[in-house]
Motif scaffolding. Structure first.
Motif, PDB file in Angstrom:
ATOM      1  N   GLN A  21       6.233  -2.288   4.537  1.00  0.00           N
ATOM      2  CA  GLN A  21       4.982  -1.924   3.849  1.00  0.00           C
ATOM      3  C   GLN A  21       5.264  -1.592   2.382  1.00  0.00           C
ATOM      4  O   GLN A  21       4.502  -1.962   1.492  1.00  0.00           O
ATOM      5  CB  GLN A  21       4.324  -0.726   4.555  1.00  0.00           C
ATOM      6  CG  GLN A  21       3.196  -0.050   3.802  1.00  0.00           C
ATOM      7  CD  GLN A  21       1.879  -0.832   3.837  1.00  0.00           C
ATOM      8  OE1 GLN A  21       1.733  -1.768   4.607  1.00  0.00           O
ATOM      9  NE2 GLN A  21       0.937  -0.469   2.982  1.00  0.00           N
TER      10      GLN A  21
ATOM     11  N   GLN B 111      -8.256   0.011   9.697  1.00  0.00           N
ATOM     12  CA  GLN B 111      -7.469  -0.035   8.453  1.00  0.00           C
ATOM     13  C   GLN B 111      -8.220  -0.841   7.392  1.00  0.00           C
ATOM     14  O   GLN B 111      -8.296  -0.462   6.228  1.00  0.00           O
ATOM     15  CB  GLN B 111      -6.085  -0.661   8.699  1.00  0.00           C
ATOM     16  CG  GLN B 111      -5.188  -0.507   7.487  1.00  0.00           C
ATOM     17  CD  GLN B 111      -4.105  -1.569   7.379  1.00  0.00           C
ATOM     18  OE1 GLN B 111      -4.362  -2.765   7.495  1.00  0.00           O
ATOM     19  NE2 GLN B 111      -2.877  -1.137   7.145  1.00  0.00           N
TER      20      GLN B 111
ATOM     21  N   ASN C 275      -8.946  -3.013   0.594  1.00  0.00           N
ATOM     22  CA  ASN C 275      -8.746  -4.302  -0.076  1.00  0.00           C
ATOM     23  C   ASN C 275      -9.801  -4.615  -1.126  1.00  0.00           C
ATOM     24  O   ASN C 275      -9.623  -5.519  -1.934  1.00  0.00           O
ATOM     25  CB  ASN C 275      -8.572  -5.427   0.940  1.00  0.00           C
ATOM     26  CG  ASN C 275      -7.145  -5.409   1.459  1.00  0.00           C
ATOM     27  OD1 ASN C 275      -6.214  -5.112   0.713  1.00  0.00           O
ATOM     28  ND2 ASN C 275      -6.968  -5.670   2.739  1.00  0.00           N
TER      29      ASN C 275
HETATM   30  C1  BGC Z   1      -2.779  -3.662   4.484  1.00  0.00           C
HETATM   31  C2  BGC Z   1      -3.249  -4.594   3.426  1.00  0.00           C
HETATM   32  C3  BGC Z   1      -3.385  -3.828   2.119  1.00  0.00           C
HETATM   33  C4  BGC Z   1      -2.084  -3.143   1.774  1.00  0.00           C
HETATM   34  C5  BGC Z   1      -2.231  -2.301   0.549  1.00  0.00           C
HETATM   35  C6  BGC Z   1      -1.490  -3.028   4.067  1.00  0.00           C
HETATM   36  O1  BGC Z   1      -1.065  -2.147   5.049  1.00  0.00           O
HETATM   37  O2  BGC Z   1      -2.625  -4.343   5.710  1.00  0.00           O
HETATM   38  O3  BGC Z   1      -4.470  -5.177   3.813  1.00  0.00           O
HETATM   39  O4  BGC Z   1      -3.751  -4.678   1.080  1.00  0.00           O
HETATM   40  O5  BGC Z   1      -1.654  -2.346   2.848  1.00  0.00           O
HETATM   41  O6  BGC Z   1      -1.048  -1.668   0.221  1.00  0.00           O
END
Ligand code: BGC
Length: 511
Positions: A175, A294, A300
């Motif tokens: 991440q 989420q 987003n």
């Molecule tokens: C999400 C993405 C998002 C990103 C932002 C991820 O965990 O799945 O959709 O854009 O985090 O940091």
């Protein structure tokens, strides 16, 4: 996806071995997978706010945004075709991640990654060289296929290569790489927007080829994982490989467990039917609700469209792109908070704290935008209010980055029993991609119709998801993965789905 990370956080067992060069190399290549995904998330918003790009491909949007200054601010950029450019990637990734699970199993993780890298490279080149909208969208679809393959195979690869004690951390590192990819994209857009001659967007889109080449070439040098070799019927090679990646001859115990796990997995002929059994209802619910929620945090909207959003509230070109860089940096830094806190304060604390903070910020942003543009979309934003909005958005992004961002991937990946972990993970990735697509596709329309109320809309969802966590998500911190069923058994709601028989975990005595 964002890495469908399959993690065994079981603290119960330690095999001998050390972190070898193989493991480090595998982590680097996998990190490029996170980067590529993040780069795609971050790049399109800046590009779609560049005049030269709009003029070349979406002249009607440009006209509407630039020439007709009297129009409603909320609807400046509303165009289904423009959003399709951003969101087509996620639809392609959704389809590809389902196919990739078969390719990953049959051909091995390595070739799946290689394939992903090649398709990705094709997409980046097509986008960089685009002369019409079809080239742009086909390019985005290819990138999506690449992301689908990479996100399916890379995390599986990583978790199979990594020593058990590093798996949880590697999950959040993936991440972290996504957030770094996003900020690199923001910075590149900030630079390329200044290129005179209006071809800066080509550089932005084409540069996605760099991590793609790294993955393609890197995957050729990656060894197959022992798990995959066993699965494909090469037990001797698997044992040799295990010795090499663990840097020790003493791999007997781990090898036996791998063979046993593979035997067990083979007996499950229908993981998708299995996942529907009553006792799997709790983790199945998590793998659907968590990625859904989420995306419904609205994150987003910021990640894809921050520059467009900042232009909507009256920032100039430069300030809009700069603000996107700032929110991107906050996203990276705040992810470290999660890395440090997740195994200390626990998942629930981060979810509940993050949700509350996000809600407060959404109310502030909605109220400020509403106070300036009202429902008509007409009005002049003052500097002070604009700065407050950016600060509130930073606090919102920070809260996401230590809660729903990483936990949205971590929690679903740690609650499934082994036999259906892969199927559960596919479900998680697919639901995530589906709703990423919807948000990407609908945001500009929603802003145009719901106006400042859009922020309250997402705020409403944050209330619902926070209550959901409070009521239904048990703490999974420090729980060995194979004992997760006991957590459900003790839960006030989920216990009714778990019979006494289901709790006979760990058929084999623990080493
Ligand atoms: C999400 C993405 C998002 C990103 C932002 C991820 O965990 O799945 O959709 O854009 O985090 O940091």
């Amino acid at each position: 996806m964002a890495g469908g990370v399959i993690v065994d956080t079981s603290g119960g067992k330690e095999y001998p071995g050390k972190v070898t060069a193989y493991v480090i190399f595998a982590s680097i290549v996998a990190a490029f997978g996170g980067l590529i995904f993040g780069y795609d998330i971050g790049i399109s918003g800046g590009v779609t706010s560049m005049d030269s790009f709009l003029l070349d491909f979406f002249p009607s949007v440009y006209q509407k945004a630039k020439l007709d200054t009297s129009t409603n601010q909320y609807c400046k950029f509303d165009s289904a075709l423009l959003t399709l450019f951003t969101s087509s990637l996620y639809l392609a990734a959704l389809v590809a991640s389902v196919c990739a699970s078969t390719v990953t199993r049959v051909a091995g993780r390595k070739w799946s990654m290689f394939g992903g890298g090649v398709v990705f490279l094709g997409g980046a080149l097509l986008n960089g060289a685009a002369t019409n909208v079809s080239m742009l969208i086909i390019g985005r679809i290819l990138l999506g296929v690449g992301v689908g393959f990479a996100n399916q195979s890379m995390p599986v690869y990583l978790s199979e290569m990594a020593p058990a004690r590093l798996r949880g951390m590697l999950n959040i590192l993936f991440q972290l790489m996504i957030t770094i990819g996003i900020v690199i994209a923001n910075l590149i857009n900030y630079g390329t927007a200044k290129i005179a001659g209006g071809w800066g967007w080509r550089v932005s889109l084409g540069l996605a080829g760099v991590p793609a080449i790294m993955i393609t070439v890197g995957s050729l040098f990656l060894p197959d994982t022992p798990n995959s070799l066993i699965e494909r019927g090469h037990p001797d090679e698997a044992k040799e490989m295990l010795k090499r990646i663990r840097g020790t001859e003493d791999v007997g115990a781990e090898y036996e467990d791998l063979v046993a796990a593979s035997e067990e997995a083979k007996q499950i002929k229908h993981p998708w039917r299995n996942i529907l059994e009553k006792r799997n209802r709790p983790p199945l619910t998590m793998s659907i609700c968590i990625p859904f929620f989420q995306q419904l945090t609205g994150i987003n909207v910021i990640m894809f469209y921050a520059p467009v959003l900042f232009k909507t509230i009256g920032f100039g070109d430069d300030a809009s792109l700069m603000s996107a860089v700032i929110t991107g940096l906050v996203n990276v830094v705040a992810t470290f908070v999660s890395i440090i806190m997740v195994d200390r304060a626990g998942r629930r604390f981060l979810f509940l704290q993050g949700g509350t903070q996000m809600l407060a910020c959404q109310i502030i942003v909605g109220a400020l935008i509403g106070s300036v543009f009202g429902t008509t979309g007409e009005g002049e934003m003052t500097k002070v209010k604009a700065v407050f909005i950016v600060i509130a958005i930073c606090f919102y992004v920070a809260a996401f980055a230590w809660s729903w961002g990483p936990l949205g991937w971590l929690v679903p990946s740690e609650v499934f029993p082994l036999e259906i972990r892969s199927a559960g993970q596919s479900m998680n990735v697919s639901v995530n991609m589906l709703f990423t697509f919807f948000i990407g596709q609908l945001f500009l329309k929603m802003l145009c119709t719901m106006k400042f109320g859009l922020f309250f809309f997402f705020g409403g969802w944050v209330i619902i998801m926070t209550i959901f966590v409070y009521m239904f998500v048990p703490e999974t911190k420090g729980v060995p993965i194979e004992e997760m069923v006991l957590v459900w058994k003790q839960h006030w709601f989920w216990s009714k789905y778990i019979s006494d028989e289901d709790t006979h975990v760990g058929k084999k005595p623990k080493a």
